[in-house]
Design a protein around this motif. Sequence first.
Motif, PDB file in Angstrom:
ATOM      1  N   VAL A   1       0.958  -1.112   0.051  1.00  0.00           N
ATOM      2  CA  VAL A   1      -0.031  -0.109   0.265  1.00  0.00           C
ATOM      3  C   VAL A   1       0.824   1.145  -0.099  1.00  0.00           C
ATOM      4  CG1 VAL A   1      -1.543   1.217   1.442  1.00  0.00           C
ATOM      5  CG2 VAL A   1      -1.921  -1.045   0.869  1.00  0.00           C
TER       6      VAL A   1
ATOM      7  N   ALA B   1       1.228   9.330  -6.074  1.00  0.00           N
ATOM      8  CA  ALA B   1       1.665  10.467  -5.728  1.00  0.00           C
ATOM      9  C   ALA B   1       2.729  11.253  -6.729  1.00  0.00           C
ATOM     10  CB  ALA B   1       2.108  10.750  -4.230  1.00  0.00           C
TER      11      ALA B   1
ATOM     12  N   ASP C   1       2.293   1.857  -3.409  1.00  0.00           N
ATOM     13  CA  ASP C   1       1.127   2.301  -4.322  1.00  0.00           C
ATOM     14  C   ASP C   1       0.986   3.632  -4.109  1.00  0.00           C
ATOM     15  OD1 ASP C   1       0.676  -0.125  -5.155  1.00  0.00           O
ATOM     16  OD2 ASP C   1      -1.128  -0.574  -4.081  1.00  0.00           O
ATOM     17  N   VAL C   2       0.854   4.082  -2.804  1.00  0.00           N
ATOM     18  CA  VAL C   2       0.575   5.725  -2.575  1.00  0.00           C
ATOM     19  C   VAL C   2       1.889   6.279  -3.160  1.00  0.00           C
ATOM     20  CG1 VAL C   2       0.407   7.501  -0.779  1.00  0.00           C
ATOM     21  CG2 VAL C   2      -0.842   5.256  -0.525  1.00  0.00           C
TER      22      VAL C   2
ATOM     23  N   ARG D   1      -3.663   2.066 -10.789  1.00  0.00           N
ATOM     24  CA  ARG D   1      -2.920   3.267 -10.313  1.00  0.00           C
ATOM     25  C   ARG D   1      -2.735   4.118 -11.093  1.00  0.00           C
ATOM     26  NH1 ARG D   1       2.086  -0.505  -7.758  1.00  0.00           N
ATOM     27  NH2 ARG D   1       2.339  -0.718 -10.035  1.00  0.00           N
TER      28      ARG D   1
END
Length: 202
Positions: A19, A27, A22-23, A68
Amino acid sequence: MTKDAGGALPAPAAARASVATDVALVATFAAFIAVCAILPGIPTGSGVPITLQTFAVILSGLVLGWRRGALAVLLYLAIGLAGVPIFAEATGGLGVLAKPSAGYLLAFPLGAALAGLLASPAVRSVGWARYTVLFTAGVFGSFLTIHVGGILGLMARLDLDLGAAVAIDVVYLPGDIVKNAAAAAVAYTLFRAYPDLLRHRR
């Protein structure tokens, strides 16, 4: 958190790491799209400047995968619509939705998602075959979503018929082919340098 006997991280720790990755990727690519958008564009008579936004949007889908990639673009749009001047010509806020470029802007997440989805076979391809998959995915991703959305936006905002809107849009097609070729080349290079990035697209 310690590793199990096989040396792998326990499931909860692995999930948190996934996670977090992914973030960070979402970003990072949202910021990259913003940088490409605020670089000086080429003005056109239609009110829709030629910028590097499409390059960055398609690259996001190719590299990150459909989910994503779309999230990165949605994050970029959310920040821009909230008022941060990260759209073309350093604009921001809901007022951009009244501009002729609104259709292109709103179709960006679909472009990233479709490019990412169509690029999935790149995992099983090598060499020029992989580049061809990436380039083809980018072209179809942008032409079937971003350009369609752009044409609809031009019709709505400039009160044009379909033929007139298409005539304006075709001006952007050659440049977008070049940008898709560049996006495929960058994605291909990244996948060669970081194979895990390709294997973990989603």
